[in-house]
Motif scaffolding. Structure first.
Motif, PDB file in Angstrom:
ATOM      1  N   ILE A   1       0.833  -1.212   0.000  1.00  0.00           N
ATOM      2  CA  ILE A   1       0.000   0.000   0.000  1.00  0.00           C
ATOM      3  C   ILE A   1       0.871   1.267   0.000  1.00  0.00           C
ATOM      4  CG2 ILE A   1      -2.048  -1.083   1.007  1.00  0.00           C
ATOM      5  CD1 ILE A   1      -1.200   0.039   3.746  1.00  0.00           C
TER       6      ILE A   1
ATOM      7  N   SER B   1       5.813   3.057   2.802  1.00  0.00           N
ATOM      8  CA  SER B   1       7.255   3.337   2.925  1.00  0.00           C
ATOM      9  C   SER B   1       7.858   2.938   4.268  1.00  0.00           C
ATOM     10  CB  SER B   1       7.599   4.788   2.594  1.00  0.00           C
ATOM     11  OG  SER B   1       7.253   5.630   3.633  1.00  0.00           O
TER      12      SER B   1
ATOM     13  N   ILE C   1      10.786  -2.838  -0.703  1.00  0.00           N
ATOM     14  CA  ILE C   1       9.675  -3.158  -1.628  1.00  0.00           C
ATOM     15  C   ILE C   1      10.162  -3.057  -3.076  1.00  0.00           C
ATOM     16  CG2 ILE C   1       8.709  -0.789  -1.491  1.00  0.00           C
ATOM     17  CD1 ILE C   1       6.787  -4.078  -2.218  1.00  0.00           C
TER      18      ILE C   1
ATOM     19  N   VAL D   1       0.924  -4.728   5.928  1.00  0.00           N
ATOM     20  CA  VAL D   1       0.124  -5.807   5.313  1.00  0.00           C
ATOM     21  C   VAL D   1       0.920  -7.120   5.286  1.00  0.00           C
ATOM     22  CG1 VAL D   1      -1.505  -4.420   4.012  1.00  0.00           C
ATOM     23  CG2 VAL D   1       0.734  -4.862   3.035  1.00  0.00           C
TER      24      VAL D   1
ATOM     25  N   ILE E   1       3.802  -8.270   4.244  1.00  0.00           N
ATOM     26  CA  ILE E   1       4.455  -8.861   3.066  1.00  0.00           C
ATOM     27  C   ILE E   1       5.761  -9.485   3.531  1.00  0.00           C
ATOM     28  CG2 ILE E   1       5.440  -8.436   0.785  1.00  0.00           C
ATOM     29  CD1 ILE E   1       3.589  -6.007   0.568  1.00  0.00           C
TER      30      ILE E   1
HETATM   31  S1  SF4 Z   1       6.091  -3.342   1.345  1.00  0.00           S
HETATM   32 FE1  SF4 Z   1       4.847  -3.023   3.176  1.00  0.00          FE
HETATM   33  S2  SF4 Z   1       6.100  -1.624   4.417  1.00  0.00           S
HETATM   34 FE2  SF4 Z   1       6.946  -1.528   2.335  1.00  0.00          FE
HETATM   35  S3  SF4 Z   1       5.901   0.203   1.360  1.00  0.00           S
HETATM   36 FE3  SF4 Z   1       4.704  -1.635   0.881  1.00  0.00          FE
HETATM   37  S4  SF4 Z   1       3.132  -1.784   2.469  1.00  0.00           S
HETATM   38 FE4  SF4 Z   1       4.677  -0.360   3.217  1.00  0.00          FE
END
Ligand code: SF4
Length: 492
Positions: A327, A330, A355, A392, A394
């Motif tokens: 989402i 960051s 990410i 979320v 990941i």
């Molecule tokens: S991977 Fe998870 S922590 Fe990183 S920007 Fe996406 S939602 Fe945010």
């Protein structure tokens, strides 16, 4: 009527998601920039601490994370159906939906839409998707000026720079640098302006106000699209987004196909997860939602461009597809020790940090060892901080390992590589006590290489694969066996 979307063919993502050089080379250069490292270290540690406090206030944070993760997994499992439902609902409420396979197609569609209004200037809400496609550059080539209205994005645009963070694109700049950029590139600015943040913000505000009032076309991204209603949502902190989304006659939204949620109620989970993870706020200052067009209120022409650009490739990988759950908060960037030191530009893509290391190579596919995106899954210590921070859930470290294995397998074309041979040799040595003891004795030679500093900085192949990016500690003076004999008298 049902639509069969079929087995996806590989259609690589294009645009600003692949850099010009591999991560180790790019990072080596940015590591020499002490100002960059100071700016980044200060900014990420501040955000990190604030975020930890904001999350500690929520008793059911883990349940919220699990809910967000489950919702996204559900979306990925039935994405084709949800996309069709979303399109139906946008059209039913007076909007128009366009489908773009890649960056070039998205840019062409949007440029044609702007041209058809007769306008040669557009105001923009900060959008990762338009950065991904390189829309601003494309519009400029077509004689259309795109004005970024997010303050950090505006700084980057005026500097002729590229963003280095998902949420704070100008994180690599300090206020003295920003003052210089404004003085050089912002029309009508007071030549005596100080580098006080308030003075700089007010100057940007005056400049942008004029643009909001004259622009007839706005372009936005979307944080979420709701399949059951055709609603789009943008969350932002400055109010500039709301101005763009309500004042102009024509609104064009570019949205990645993964940004859908099934129902309006599902937004409540993400509206709690996103602000605390990104800006450490309890709720978002400005949340704008719009559904189709409404006579006499807001934009009278509304278009949404649905962008694939490699996302179907990501979806096809059962392990890697959860990168699409992102989402764009960051949080993973702000906790990553590699990002904090190397900075966002080293990743080449508009998606930096952890990410970016899993998303960019999957969007573009990789062409071989020298492909800059092939190096990204290796740009991590696998410390796991990104997984802990991700709202979320990941499993970024898991996907990094998966992508590393895929990359290594694709490079050796069924042949055994240096790493396999090294492991086989190590196995042979460890099978025999006598051979292991001999190897320990031989390792003492390494003490000579390590010199007085006790660090070996250059080894011949295959050890060079390690020392090209890290030092190797010298072997200790005394081996474990010798130490055991000395301290335990040879006891077994
Ligand atoms: S991977 Fe998870 S922590 Fe990183 S920007 Fe996406 S939602 Fe945010």
């Amino acid at each position: 009527m049902t639509t069969f979307l079929g087995t996806p063919t590989f259609h690589p993502g294009t645009g600003n998601i692949r850099g010009a050089e591999r991560f180790p080379e790019a990072a080596r250069k940015s590591l020499t920039d002490t100002q960059l490292r100071a700016n980044l270290g200060r900014a990420t540690s501040t955000i990190r601490n604030k975020r930890t406090a904001a999350i500690a206030e929520v008793d059911d944070w883990e349940e919220l994370r699990r809910a967000g993760s489950a919702l996204k997994a559900d979306v990925m499992a039935r994405l084709p159906d949800l996309l069709m439902q979303f399109e139906e609902n946008v059209v039913a409420r007076g909007g128009t939906v366009h489908w773009a396979r890649d960056s070039a197609e998205a840019n062409r569609i949007i440029t044609d839409l702007v041209r058809s209004t007769g306008s040669d200037e557009v105001v923009k809400v900060k959008s990762m998707a338009t950065q991904e496609t390189g829309l601003d550059e494309h519009l400029e080539e077509s004689g259309i000026a795109a004005i970024e209205t997010d303050l950090a994005e505006l700084i980057v645009q005026l500097a002729g720079d590229t963003p280095s963070h998902i949420l704070v694109p100008a994180i690599h700049r300090n206020r003295a640098e920003i003052r210089e950029i404004f003085l050089e590139s912002m029309p009508g600015i007071d030549a005596d302006i100080s580098d006080d943040p308030r003075a700089l913000t007010m100057a940007a505000r005056a400049y942008l106000r004029r643009k909001f009032l004259s622009a007839r076309v706005a372009i936005s991204g979307a944080n979420f699209g709701v399949a059951e209603t055709g609603t789009l949502a943008v969350v932002e902190s400055e109010g500039n987004g709301r101005m763009c989304l309500t004042l102009p006659d024509t609104l064009i939204t570019l949205m990645g196909i993964e940004k859908l949620v099934p129902t309006f109620t599902d937004l409540e989970v993400f509206m709690q997860l996103l602000p605390r993870s990104s800006t450490a706020e309890r709720m978002n200052p400005y949340t704008s939602m719009w559904t189709g067009v409404h006579p006499g209120d807001g934009p009278q022409n509304f278009h949404v461009v649905l962008l694939d650009n490699g996302r179907t490739n990501v979806l096809a990988d059962e392990v890697g597809r959860s990168a699409l759950h992102c989402i764009r908060c960051s949080a993973c960037l702000n906790v990553c020790p590699v990002y904090e030191r190397a900075g966002g530009h080293a990743y080449g893509s508009v998606y930096p940090g952890p990410i970016g290391a899993i998303l960019s190579p999957q969007l573009t596919g990789t062409t071989g060892h020298d492909d800059p995106n092939a190096s990204l899954p290796f740009a991590s210590t696998l410390c796991g901080a990104c997984f802990d921070a991700c709202p979320v859930r990941i499993d970024i470290p898991g996907i990094l390992v998966h992508l590393r294995a895929k990359q290594i397998d694709s490079e050796r074309h069924g042949l055994r590589g240096g790493q396999d041979l090294a492991m086989k040799a190590a196995g042979w040595v460890m099978e025999s006590e006598r051979r292991f003891a001999a190897a320990e004795t031989a390792s003492k030679v390494g003490r000579v290489l390590g010199g007085r500093k006790g660090r070996i900085i250059s080894l011949p192949y295959p050890g060079s694969a390690w020392t090209s990016s890290r030092d190797f500690p010298s072997p200790p003076k005394e081996t474990f066996r010798k130490w055991w004999e000395r301290t335990h008298g040879g006891e077994r």
